[in-house]
Design an enzyme around this catalytic site. Sequence first.
Site, PDB file in Angstrom:
ATOM      1  N   LYS A  18       0.833  -1.204   0.000  1.00 48.68           N
ATOM      2  CA  LYS A  18       0.000   0.000   0.000  1.00 48.68           C
ATOM      3  C   LYS A  18       0.862   1.246   0.000  1.00 48.68           C
ATOM      4  CE  LYS A  18      -3.792  -0.410   2.191  1.00 48.68           C
ATOM      5  NZ  LYS A  18      -4.803  -0.616   3.244  1.00 48.68           N
ATOM      6  N   ARG A  65      -3.578   3.009   8.442  1.00 50.39           N
ATOM      7  CA  ARG A  65      -3.875   1.730   7.792  1.00 50.39           C
ATOM      8  C   ARG A  65      -2.625   0.865   7.743  1.00 50.39           C
ATOM      9  NH1 ARG A  65      -8.462   2.716   4.010  1.00 50.39           N
ATOM     10  NH2 ARG A  65      -8.845   4.952   3.938  1.00 50.39           N
ATOM     11  N   GLY A  67      -8.600  -7.337   4.467  1.00 55.38           N
ATOM     12  CA  GLY A  67      -9.428  -7.611   5.627  1.00 55.38           C
ATOM     13  C   GLY A  67      -8.710  -8.248   6.789  1.00 55.38           C
ATOM     14  N   MET A  95      -5.957  -7.006   8.373  1.00 46.90           N
ATOM     15  CA  MET A  95      -5.335  -6.065   9.290  1.00 46.90           C
ATOM     16  C   MET A  95      -6.345  -4.971   9.661  1.00 46.90           C
ATOM     17  SD  MET A  95      -2.403  -7.529   9.449  1.00 46.90           S
ATOM     18  CE  MET A  95      -1.229  -6.383  10.130  1.00 46.90           C
ATOM     19  N   HIS A 131     -16.182  -7.705   2.623  1.00 50.97           N
ATOM     20  CA  HIS A 131     -15.172  -8.620   3.168  1.00 50.97           C
ATOM     21  C   HIS A 131     -15.416 -10.045   2.700  1.00 50.97           C
ATOM     22  CE1 HIS A 131     -13.554 -11.389   6.269  1.00 50.97           C
ATOM     23  NE2 HIS A 131     -12.536 -10.550   6.269  1.00 50.97           N
ATOM     24  N   ARG A 152       4.555 -48.999  -7.086  1.00 50.68           N
ATOM     25  CA  ARG A 152       5.219 -49.252  -5.795  1.00 50.68           C
ATOM     26  C   ARG A 152       4.740 -50.592  -5.252  1.00 50.68           C
ATOM     27  NH1 ARG A 152       3.952 -45.375  -0.791  1.00 50.68           N
ATOM     28  NH2 ARG A 152       2.081 -46.677  -0.692  1.00 50.68           N
ATOM     29  N   GLU A 164      12.838 -42.319   1.307  1.00 49.43           N
ATOM     30  CA  GLU A 164      11.931 -41.851   2.362  1.00 49.43           C
ATOM     31  C   GLU A 164      12.497 -42.099   3.761  1.00 49.43           C
ATOM     32  OE1 GLU A 164       8.233 -43.998   1.775  1.00 49.43           O
ATOM     33  OE2 GLU A 164       9.320 -45.677   0.896  1.00 49.43           O
ATOM     34  N   SER A 187      12.540 -41.867  -6.249  1.00 46.29           N
ATOM     35  CA  SER A 187      11.331 -41.065  -6.062  1.00 46.29           C
ATOM     36  C   SER A 187      11.242 -40.728  -4.584  1.00 46.29           C
ATOM     37  CB  SER A 187      10.085 -41.830  -6.505  1.00 46.29           C
ATOM     38  OG  SER A 187       8.942 -41.009  -6.354  1.00 46.29           O
ATOM     39  N   GLY A 196       9.709 -40.021  -1.292  1.00 48.22           N
ATOM     40  CA  GLY A 196       8.453 -40.165  -0.550  1.00 48.22           C
ATOM     41  C   GLY A 196       8.489 -39.200   0.619  1.00 48.22           C
ATOM     42  N   THR A 197       8.103 -37.962   0.346  1.00 49.44           N
ATOM     43  CA  THR A 197       8.346 -36.900   1.343  1.00 49.44           C
ATOM     44  C   THR A 197       7.418 -36.966   2.546  1.00 49.44           C
ATOM     45  OG1 THR A 197       7.067 -35.444  -0.113  1.00 49.44           O
ATOM     46  CG2 THR A 197       9.472 -35.273  -0.201  1.00 49.44           C
ATOM     47  N   ASN A 198       6.326 -37.727   2.482  1.00 48.05           N
ATOM     48  CA  ASN A 198       5.499 -37.875   3.682  1.00 48.05           C
ATOM     49  C   ASN A 198       6.302 -38.608   4.766  1.00 48.05           C
ATOM     50  OD1 ASN A 198       3.478 -36.752   2.137  1.00 48.05           O
ATOM     51  ND2 ASN A 198       2.493 -38.698   1.680  1.00 48.05           N
ATOM     52  N   CYS A 237       6.886 -38.172  -5.034  1.00 50.93           N
ATOM     53  CA  CYS A 237       5.525 -38.702  -5.113  1.00 50.93           C
ATOM     54  C   CYS A 237       4.754 -38.519  -3.811  1.00 50.93           C
ATOM     55  CB  CYS A 237       5.542 -40.181  -5.506  1.00 50.93           C
ATOM     56  SG  CYS A 237       6.412 -41.249  -4.343  1.00 50.93           S
ATOM     57  N   TYR A 254      10.760 -34.978 -12.347  1.00 55.35           N
ATOM     58  CA  TYR A 254       9.297 -34.861 -12.361  1.00 55.35           C
ATOM     59  C   TYR A 254       8.754 -34.723 -10.946  1.00 55.35           C
ATOM     60  CZ  TYR A 254       9.052 -39.796 -10.895  1.00 55.35           C
ATOM     61  OH  TYR A 254       9.174 -40.985 -10.198  1.00 55.35           O
TER      62      TYR A 254
END
Length: 874
Positions: free
Chosen positions: A22, A92, A101, A103, A455, A617, A744, A763, A765-767, A830, A850
């Site tokens: 702003k 502001r 909306g 702040m 809002h 898998r 993983e 690949s 397995g980020t979980n 993945c 990928y």
Amino acid sequence: MAKYVYLFKEGNATMKNILGGKGANLAEMTSLGMPVPQGFTVTTDACNDYYAKKKVISSEIIAQIDAALAVTEKEAGKKFGDKNDPFLVSVRSGARASMPGMMDTILNLGLNDVSVKGLAKLTNNPRFAYDSYRRFIQMFADVVMDIEKANFEHLLEEMKEQKGVELDTDLDANDLIELVARFLARYEELKGEPFPQDPKVQLIESITAVFRSWDNPRANTYRRLNHIPYEWGTAVNVQGMVFGNMGEDSGTGVAFSRNPSDGTKELYGEYLFNAQGEDVVAGIRTPKPIAELKSDNLALYEQFDDISRKLEAHYRDMQDMEFTIERGKLYMLQTRNGKRTAQAALKIAIDLVEEGVLTEKEAVLKVEPAQLDALLHPQFNPEALKKARVITTGLNASPGAATGRVTFSADRAKELKAKDGLPVVLVRQETSPEDIEGMIVSSGILTSRGGMTSHAAVVARGMGTCCVAGAGAVHVNEKNLTFEVNGEIFKEGDWISLDGSTGKVYGQKVETQDATVSGDFGKLMAWADKYRALEVRANADNPRDAKVAYNYGAQGIGLCRTEHMFFEADRIPAVREMIVAKNVEERKKALAKLLPMQREDFIGLYKEMKGYAVTIRYLDPPLHEFVPTDKDDIEALAKEMGLTYETLQKTIDDLHETNPMLGHRGVRLSVTYPEIAVMQTQAVIEAAIAVNKEGMNVVPEIMIPLVGELKELQYVKDIVVETADAIIKAAGVNLKYYVGTMIEIPRAALLADEIAKEAEFFSFGTNDLTQMTFGFSRDDAGKFLGDYYTKKIFASDPFAHIDQQGVGKLMKMAVDLGKQTRPNIKLGICGEHGGDPISVEFCHNIGLSYVSCSPFRVPIARLAAAHANIKNPR
């Protein structure tokens, strides 16, 4: 000495990081010679200094504020706190990223019991003066002192009822003088001290409140939702007041240079005469469409239209502008790149290319990947819609379809959604920033007041949530938890449906169907595909999901979780038979029943992907997940399988593990039961041979999960290769296939150079990699992560966005080590992070081949990949 305060005339658009969006835009409009009330910006550095000094504004910053105020007073020809001609300001917030909306704003600051009389005399308009003062008292009480504004709204409603009028504009000067007295008395009653009369105290308290609001719950929630770092801080803009509430030749409005709902090139917005900005944004009064200004005041309309065009041309994007008319003169209070729906974002980006304003690459960057989510959600089933009953129509504030149970508060929306997962629709007279968490979990939002820039409308559009606003026939009774429409009562828990594209409200649950995309979407996605380097695959376990993924542009399947196939009703008995088998022969007999089912599954996947890679898998979860735990269920299964209850119970007991996610699963199952890997290899290879005979050219990718040691991968890979090669040889065909692994386990990342000797692809397995790196369960972390956000330990959920410092460091290490051993190794991801735009950009930057994500997030990942490559070309 550090500079913490800048006059508008000292800044420009490039200073967004310290002036906020702003402040930078006010400075830029000033430099462009536009009619901007002058003032100054207290920087984001000052905000961070405030928090560093334990929430105190330093004397150095206060001195710079005083100096800037003196210059601004001189330019205005007025003095702050003058009893005859007071200089009034607005205060502001303005972070570098737009947070509509989120702040807090204060108007008419500088008024007190003495100066209000001077203002009334000077303007010969006591009604205006006292209207401004009552607004200031309420805003200051609410924003600065945390006194609920309802305390003052009640007094206003009481006064209107007493005078027999409907609108606040119908109250005369004497009414407002009395109302101010009541406001001041209520403030002192609730605060325990009189309303502050010193304008300098008012100013510093208000700036402090804006800084403080950067850390309020709704701001923190919005930042997490929109990935805005806490460390950025907010700037504060102190600007000379211009007044839209001085009479019928004054007014205020909000407008966009293009339609933010559908992208049409037209001036779009609303205004109110004899009003201040809060009246438009908060939906307190229903405003008039901006087009009507043409008949109300043609010269003003043409001036504003000209400014709108100039600003859009200057910023090369659709603008969201706030303006005030004071006694027939136009003033610009704000401009920013406007929030827009996904449909509008696509149209505007493409139109700006066709108009010669943007390049294709610039247009791609104008559309946020997460916005595409709104295009991919269900729409109403046309047949069901024909039978639906319209109970009222409001404004089509944010497109899409929503159906859910009525709820009347943000807290209740969260409770109901958390309880059973069924959708909810938040119904309010008007929403406010305090409702943000309830708005996030709601499928749709319905308000009885407010316009297209209220809002509710602005926030819903930004989130891609369906919203119908300003449905005046809806009478909300929040106390009784009901709303009434034309004599019909709806209570909490009743089903309603909203059409955010038409504004229609339906009095029942309406069936939805999957969205379809084409036209502008197809054109922009073609540009995205042209400029991205990452491939995008999908996580799909059945032909149905694979078809959706292919239609959304997936270039293969990056994860097929074979265990999901095992839970089907026609095969779970064979899986359980395998589990209770007493020896290898019995196990092989059970697996033989699964083989044709698996083979047909893979044939279906190969066919739907039409020659693209399919990564399969092997069985991953611990075996206990396939057997019951309830006694009655165990008895029934034992009877079905011809076993005694005791025998089956012992098998289930033997499968029990203290920590099964770190137990007998993944590659460990194939080490213990190699016959499982043999069966799955048969299914994979035989399916590929079958479809290739039909003219396809499938190259299967076999993925061994949870590997942490080279030798375990070698052991299972030897089984896979021996089995596959024998089948290929017997069939007399040539078939190429790859064997790779998931990364993983942190140890696998550390030893990636060793593992790459056998793995032909990685690949991530980020979980699992995330939970093993952090050492906490993704299923249980939600119980304490809220405290981590509140206490600023974490900025976001590491299961939603890759932790680039820790998990990301392991990933980068594995990429580099893997390439050292096998330079052309294929690298993918993945986990759920594969569809997260921030994580996709990180994957691009570390050199993955990928990303793979859920089918409906494929377009999001495609666009995110394009963003990443445009910003950081490979």
